[in-house]
Scaffold this active site. Sequence first.
Site, PDB file in Angstrom:
ATOM      1  CE  LYS A  35      35.982  31.823  50.233  1.00 56.05           C
ATOM      2  NZ  LYS A  35      35.827  31.980  48.779  1.00 56.05           N
ATOM      3  CG  ASN A  36      39.292  30.782  47.965  1.00 51.61           C
ATOM      4  OD1 ASN A  36      38.081  30.571  48.048  1.00 51.61           O
ATOM      5  ND2 ASN A  36      39.796  31.997  47.936  1.00 51.61           N
ATOM      6  CB  CYS A  39      30.953  39.054  41.357  1.00 49.65           C
ATOM      7  SG  CYS A  39      31.777  38.856  42.921  1.00 49.65           S
ATOM      8  NE  ARG A  88      35.259  36.956  40.708  1.00 52.53           N
ATOM      9  CZ  ARG A  88      35.150  36.361  41.909  1.00 52.53           C
ATOM     10  NH1 ARG A  88      34.194  36.721  42.735  1.00 52.53           N
ATOM     11  NH2 ARG A  88      35.969  35.368  42.226  1.00 52.53           N
ATOM     12  CG  ASP A  99      40.993  36.798  48.147  1.00 59.06           C
ATOM     13  OD1 ASP A  99      41.048  35.574  48.010  1.00 59.06           O
ATOM     14  OD2 ASP A  99      40.452  37.561  47.323  1.00 59.06           O
ATOM     15  NE  ARG A 156      29.809  33.505  49.389  1.00 65.07           N
ATOM     16  CZ  ARG A 156      29.765  33.771  48.101  1.00 65.07           C
ATOM     17  NH1 ARG A 156      29.172  34.870  47.669  1.00 65.07           N
ATOM     18  NH2 ARG A 156      30.321  32.962  47.214  1.00 65.07           N
TER      19      ARG A 156
HETATM   20  C1  EPZ Z   1      39.896  33.076  43.013  1.00 63.24           C
HETATM   21  O1  EPZ Z   1      38.827  33.607  42.273  1.00 63.24           O
HETATM   22  C2  EPZ Z   1      39.448  33.122  44.465  1.00 63.24           C
HETATM   23  N1  EPZ Z   1      38.254  32.304  44.629  1.00 63.24           N
HETATM   24  C3  EPZ Z   1      39.151  34.578  44.846  1.00 63.24           C
HETATM   25  O2  EPZ Z   1      38.817  34.589  46.223  1.00 63.24           O
HETATM   26  C4  EPZ Z   1      40.423  35.405  44.639  1.00 63.24           C
HETATM   27  O3  EPZ Z   1      40.147  36.748  44.927  1.00 63.24           O
HETATM   28  C5  EPZ Z   1      40.901  35.260  43.182  1.00 63.24           C
HETATM   29  O4  EPZ Z   1      41.083  33.870  42.855  1.00 63.24           O
HETATM   30  C6  EPZ Z   1      42.214  35.988  42.934  1.00 63.24           C
HETATM   31  O5  EPZ Z   1      43.195  35.486  43.785  1.00 63.24           O
HETATM   32  C7  EPZ Z   1      38.398  30.953  44.680  1.00 63.24           C
HETATM   33  O6  EPZ Z   1      39.482  30.422  44.592  1.00 63.24           O
HETATM   34  C8  EPZ Z   1      37.128  30.155  44.864  1.00 63.24           C
HETATM   35  P1  EPZ Z   1      40.676  34.741  38.978  1.00 63.24           P
HETATM   36  P2  EPZ Z   1      38.834  33.480  40.658  1.00 63.24           P
HETATM   37  O7  EPZ Z   1      40.097  33.877  37.934  1.00 63.24           O
HETATM   38  O8  EPZ Z   1      39.515  32.243  40.259  1.00 63.24           O
HETATM   39  C9  EPZ Z   1      39.809  37.773  35.498  1.00 63.24           C
HETATM   40  C10 EPZ Z   1      37.568  35.200  48.117  1.00 63.24           C
HETATM   41  O9  EPZ Z   1      37.363  36.300  48.649  1.00 63.24           O
HETATM   42  N2  EPZ Z   1      39.380  36.602  34.721  1.00 63.24           N
HETATM   43  O10 EPZ Z   1      42.064  34.447  39.467  1.00 63.24           O
HETATM   44  O11 EPZ Z   1      37.442  33.708  40.202  1.00 63.24           O
HETATM   45  C11 EPZ Z   1      38.903  38.059  36.673  1.00 63.24           C
HETATM   46  O12 EPZ Z   1      37.801  38.850  36.277  1.00 63.24           O
HETATM   47  C12 EPZ Z   1      37.502  35.086  46.599  1.00 63.24           C
HETATM   48  O13 EPZ Z   1      37.838  34.140  48.732  1.00 63.24           O
HETATM   49  C13 EPZ Z   1      39.066  36.746  33.375  1.00 63.24           C
HETATM   50  O14 EPZ Z   1      39.095  37.848  32.834  1.00 63.24           O
HETATM   51  O15 EPZ Z   1      39.720  34.719  40.248  1.00 63.24           O
HETATM   52  C14 EPZ Z   1      39.827  38.801  37.611  1.00 63.24           C
HETATM   53  O16 EPZ Z   1      39.867  40.161  37.217  1.00 63.24           O
HETATM   54  C15 EPZ Z   1      37.121  36.395  45.944  1.00 63.24           C
HETATM   55  N3  EPZ Z   1      38.694  35.649  32.667  1.00 63.24           N
HETATM   56  C16 EPZ Z   1      41.195  38.152  37.352  1.00 63.24           C
HETATM   57  O17 EPZ Z   1      41.075  37.496  36.078  1.00 63.24           O
HETATM   58  C17 EPZ Z   1      38.646  34.400  33.216  1.00 63.24           C
HETATM   59  O18 EPZ Z   1      38.318  33.422  32.496  1.00 63.24           O
HETATM   60  C18 EPZ Z   1      41.613  37.106  38.371  1.00 63.24           C
HETATM   61  O19 EPZ Z   1      40.511  36.250  38.535  1.00 63.24           O
HETATM   62  C19 EPZ Z   1      38.972  34.264  34.594  1.00 63.24           C
HETATM   63  C20 EPZ Z   1      39.346  35.367  35.311  1.00 63.24           C
END
Ligand code: EPZ
Length: 418
Positions: free
Chosen positions: A22-23, A116, A121, A305, A397
């Site tokens: 998915k990701n 979320c 996020r 995850d 999902r």
């Molecule tokens: C990706 O989400 C994945 N989703 C998530 O999978 C996964 O949990 C996550 O990466 C971490 O590995 C997809 O790829 C579609 P991040 P993403 O940006 O990119 C903070 C699942 O279950 N952050 O790496 O949204 C954020 O709040 C999903 O399949 C900021 O502060 O995660 C988090 O605490 C859930 N500012 C941390 O960084 C930003 O601009 C990591 O988030 C972006 C992120």
Amino acid sequence: MDKIIVEGGNRLEGEVTVSGAKNAVLPLMAACILTEGRNTFMNVPDLADVRTMAKLLKILGAEIYYENGELSVDTTHLNNWIAPYELVKTMRASVLVLGPLTARFGCSRVSLPGGCAIGERPIDQHLKGLSILGANIQIEEGYVETTAPKLQGKIIPFDISTVTGTENIMLASVLAEGETVLLNAACEPEVTELAVVLNKMGAKIQGAGTDIITIRGVDRLHPVEGHEVMPDRIETGTFMIASALTQGDLLIKKCRFENVGAIVGKLLEVGAEISRVDGGIRVRGSDRIKSVDITTLPYPGFPTDMQAQIMTLMSIADGLSVITETIFQQRFMHTGELRRMGADVKLVGNSAVVRGVPYLSGAPTMASDLRASASLVLAGLAAQGKTQISRVYHLDRGYERLDKKLETVGARIWREEE
Ligand code: EPZ
């Protein structure tokens, strides 16, 4: 709405096949915005999130065809750069269209993703990257509006490791003037997969998979033909835990051992027997499940995850396990439901202290997010009696027919109308 019923106690034995990731497929679909033509992908999972991204691309003017795992995205007549709130609020990954729309049209209007279940996020790093590339960014009425005559390649230092942040800025910079260098880039395999496909489209990206990624801007990209989407490493890990949890013996096919190293490492510590076989992984659960401590980290660390799923395993392990979540603020929504099944879990700051109990008891439970719903299905497999999981739209999902796949290897699991 469906609910899933599980009657626990069966050992899982046999072969399961992992679906496409998915990701990985979500950013690949967003990448099609950068081309004018028909892109085709294989091994695309039939998931709610894939359908949501397809709906978004259709709103932008793309033509989408999906059948038997084959997806075609024709972006010849893309004519809209607005991603509406009604759709973005259902899937945060919609924000991945921000970069490619800005690169293709010189502007975009994308709803800010809402809150979320797993934490606040923000997308500040996405916006920081676009701003450094030269985009003008306005936020109004809950939308982000970007305008940029032509993006200019720059050095972009991420303050934190962000998967979709890295992907979004990679997507924005492939058509920029000059060279872009991403510092502190995310190293997840899905980032690498995106770079591979963008390079197939004619981009010039080096260093994906490391924390420094270099993108040399090109004038245009051409559609990609017949790319096979990588297997889902989180689905792989979920089946690995299912086997360890039920003293099972599962051959998990069409997966990449090299992408699940941290999960393999933890399950070996737990006492499972794991072997690498051609194109797959064999996992045999032992009678004794040892308690281990887990800290989630960016790749190649233990994936966030998989945190809910391994908590289920630790809930019936033989001692005390401390699970520390370092990626998201509140990714412990599943603990309340596991407690209802008899798990002994105490939250202390961003850690969960899990004291293993001899067994879980089946109970009616409610899913709160995608991975929490997987942890409840796993708990049902091991519990005594019947477990019901409602709101399984969360599960659908990110998992393609997980209940059907588990049933083929001996689980007593079925769906009913809510
Ligand atoms: C990706 O989400 C994945 N989703 C998530 O999978 C996964 O949990 C996550 O990466 C971490 O590995 C997809 O790829 C579609 P991040 P993403 O940006 O990119 C903070 C699942 O279950 N952050 O790496 O949204 C954020 O709040 C999903 O399949 C900021 O502060 O995660 C988090 O605490 C859930 N500012 C941390 O960084 C930003 O601009 C990591 O988030 C972006 C992120």
